[in-house]
Scaffold this motif. Structure first.
Motif, PDB file in Angstrom:
ATOM      1  N   ASN A  62      -6.086  33.724  85.744  1.00 33.59           N
ATOM      2  CA  ASN A  62      -5.297  33.746  86.977  1.00 33.59           C
ATOM      3  C   ASN A  62      -4.721  32.373  87.303  1.00 33.59           C
ATOM      4  N   VAL A  63      -4.139  31.726  86.307  1.00 38.14           N
ATOM      5  CA  VAL A  63      -3.565  30.394  86.488  1.00 38.14           C
ATOM      6  C   VAL A  63      -2.181  30.538  87.117  1.00 38.14           C
ATOM      7  N   THR A  64      -1.971  29.873  88.244  1.00 42.07           N
ATOM      8  CA  THR A  64      -0.649  29.865  88.876  1.00 42.07           C
ATOM      9  C   THR A  64      -0.267  28.429  89.184  1.00 42.07           C
ATOM     10  N   LEU A  65       0.986  28.118  88.956  1.00 45.83           N
ATOM     11  CA  LEU A  65       1.535  26.799  89.270  1.00 45.83           C
ATOM     12  C   LEU A  65       2.773  27.020  90.117  1.00 45.83           C
ATOM     13  N   ASN A  66       2.840  26.337  91.247  1.00 51.81           N
ATOM     14  CA  ASN A  66       3.980  26.439  92.160  1.00 51.81           C
ATOM     15  C   ASN A  66       4.493  25.042  92.447  1.00 51.81           C
ATOM     16  N   PHE A  67       5.806  24.867  92.374  1.00 54.01           N
ATOM     17  CA  PHE A  67       6.390  23.572  92.704  1.00 54.01           C
ATOM     18  C   PHE A  67       7.830  23.748  93.146  1.00 54.01           C
ATOM     19  N   SER A 137      20.852   9.745  84.993  1.00 55.59           N
ATOM     20  CA  SER A 137      20.248   8.437  85.290  1.00 55.59           C
ATOM     21  C   SER A 137      20.017   8.232  86.791  1.00 55.59           C
ATOM     22  N   MET A 138      20.676   9.047  87.628  1.00 56.12           N
ATOM     23  CA  MET A 138      20.513   8.943  89.080  1.00 56.12           C
ATOM     24  C   MET A 138      19.273   9.687  89.570  1.00 56.12           C
ATOM     25  N   CYS A 139      18.651  10.462  88.705  1.00 58.01           N
ATOM     26  CA  CYS A 139      17.524  11.316  89.097  1.00 58.01           C
ATOM     27  C   CYS A 139      16.195  10.625  88.798  1.00 58.01           C
ATOM     28  N   ASP A 140      15.219  10.855  89.665  1.00 54.88           N
ATOM     29  CA  ASP A 140      13.902  10.243  89.523  1.00 54.88           C
ATOM     30  C   ASP A 140      12.823  11.312  89.675  1.00 54.88           C
ATOM     31  N   LEU A 141      11.729  11.155  88.953  1.00 56.25           N
ATOM     32  CA  LEU A 141      10.635  12.128  88.986  1.00 56.25           C
ATOM     33  C   LEU A 141      10.049  12.292  90.390  1.00 56.25           C
ATOM     34  N   SER A 142      10.101  11.235  91.198  1.00 62.23           N
ATOM     35  CA  SER A 142       9.532  11.306  92.549  1.00 62.23           C
ATOM     36  C   SER A 142      10.302  12.285  93.450  1.00 62.23           C
ATOM     37  N   GLU A 143      11.509  12.685  93.053  1.00 63.10           N
ATOM     38  CA  GLU A 143      12.291  13.643  93.836  1.00 63.10           C
ATOM     39  C   GLU A 143      11.793  15.077  93.666  1.00 63.10           C
ATOM     40  N   PHE A 144      10.963  15.299  92.656  1.00 61.00           N
ATOM     41  CA  PHE A 144      10.476  16.639  92.372  1.00 61.00           C
ATOM     42  C   PHE A 144       9.181  16.880  93.133  1.00 61.00           C
ATOM     43  N   GLY A 145       9.023  18.096  93.633  1.00 54.90           N
ATOM     44  CA  GLY A 145       7.882  18.426  94.482  1.00 54.90           C
ATOM     45  C   GLY A 145       6.554  18.403  93.753  1.00 54.90           C
ATOM     46  N   LEU A 146       5.498  18.292  94.544  1.00 53.95           N
ATOM     47  CA  LEU A 146       4.159  18.331  93.973  1.00 53.95           C
ATOM     48  C   LEU A 146       3.896  19.691  93.353  1.00 53.95           C
ATOM     49  N   VAL A 147       2.961  19.738  92.412  1.00 60.07           N
ATOM     50  CA  VAL A 147       2.625  20.984  91.719  1.00 60.07           C
ATOM     51  C   VAL A 147       1.282  21.465  92.238  1.00 60.07           C
ATOM     52  N   LYS A 148       1.266  22.653  92.813  1.00 55.98           N
ATOM     53  CA  LYS A 148       0.022  23.262  93.289  1.00 55.98           C
ATOM     54  C   LYS A 148      -0.503  24.171  92.180  1.00 55.98           C
ATOM     55  N   VAL A 149      -1.757  23.962  91.797  1.00 53.49           N
ATOM     56  CA  VAL A 149      -2.362  24.706  90.704  1.00 53.49           C
ATOM     57  C   VAL A 149      -3.550  25.491  91.228  1.00 53.49           C
ATOM     58  N   ASN A 150      -3.617  26.763  90.883  1.00 45.81           N
ATOM     59  CA  ASN A 150      -4.773  27.599  91.205  1.00 45.81           C
ATOM     60  C   ASN A 150      -5.249  28.255  89.919  1.00 45.81           C
ATOM     61  N   PHE A 151      -6.555  28.359  89.762  1.00 42.39           N
ATOM     62  CA  PHE A 151      -7.126  29.027  88.599  1.00 42.39           C
ATOM     63  C   PHE A 151      -8.593  29.329  88.840  1.00 42.39           C
ATOM     64  N   GLU A 152      -9.145  30.176  87.979  1.00 38.42           N
ATOM     65  CA  GLU A 152     -10.579  30.446  87.944  1.00 38.42           C
ATOM     66  C   GLU A 152     -11.066  30.132  86.542  1.00 38.42           C
ATOM     67  N   LEU A 153     -12.221  29.516  86.448  1.00 36.64           N
ATOM     68  CA  LEU A 153     -12.798  29.171  85.159  1.00 36.64           C
ATOM     69  C   LEU A 153     -14.231  29.690  85.137  1.00 36.64           C
ATOM     70  N   PRO A 154     -14.435  30.915  84.632  1.00 38.00           N
ATOM     71  CA  PRO A 154     -15.768  31.525  84.639  1.00 38.00           C
ATOM     72  C   PRO A 154     -16.757  30.777  83.745  1.00 38.00           C
TER      73      PRO A 154
END
Length: 195
Positions: A62-67, A137-154
């Protein structure tokens, strides 16, 4: 040597015995690596590499990544790919990269991966067509939203905390309970931030 223990009155049925939060530094079971790749004069790829860093024979479910993508990212297509990793079992079923969707209205990407085995790598590529007045070249990684990660690891405990045994005391006339312990590492606030 005194063994740490605690006593409790168990309710009928399944119940959660212990939940806790880790506040010290630790190696996350799933690592994220974002980067930008220019694609010609008016193209940019936002690439997110996800790697399973937990012990062999474990599988996150159930791995989900949202950004979010920047507001200027109006023309976007999404591609995903999967690699089982160097230590993968050759008899294991084919690994899929799950399904990723771009929500144009909210400028967000939702990526769902049903199973992520140990050592596997997943790659998401958001192909962005830039407007005529923008260059990669005008774009920077800091402009991209944080990544929310959810998962279960039995059957995996990140902290190393383990229950060695359970001892039940019960009155006469009651049947003995089933003794089994289920460990689950479950995220609720795992977030990747880029600076």
């Amino acid at each position: 040597c005194k063994v740490p223990h605690f006593s409790f009155f168990a309710p009928d049925g399944e119940f959660t015995l212990l939940t806790y939060r880790i506040s010290s530094r630790f190696r996350p079971p799933i690592t994220l690596q974002p980067f930008l790749e220019p694609q010609g004069p008016n193209g940019l790829d936002y690439v997110l590499r996800v790697r399973a860093e937990f012990p062999p024979e474990k599988t996150a479910t159930n791995v989900t990544l949202n950004f979010a993508l920047p507001a200027w990212a109006t023309s976007v297509s999404i591609e995903t790919a999967a690699s089982p990793g160097a230590n993968a079992d050759p008899k294991a079923p084919t690994l899929t990269a799950g399904k990723a969707e771009w929500d144009r209205k909210n400028h967000t990407v939702n990526w769902v991966v049903p199973k992520l085995p140990s050592g596997a790598e997943m790659l998401l590529r958001a192909k962005i067509v830039l407007s005529a007045n923008m260059q990669p070249s005008m774009c920077d990684l800091s402009e991209f939203g944080l990544v929310k990660v959810n998962f279960e690891l039995p059957m995996y405990v990140l902290s190393g905390l383990q229950i060695k045994f359970l001892d039940f005391l019960f009155g006469s006339g009651k049947s003995p309970p089933n003794k089994w312990i289920r460990y689950v590492t479950h995220t609720q606030s795992y977030v990747g931030r880029w600076t």
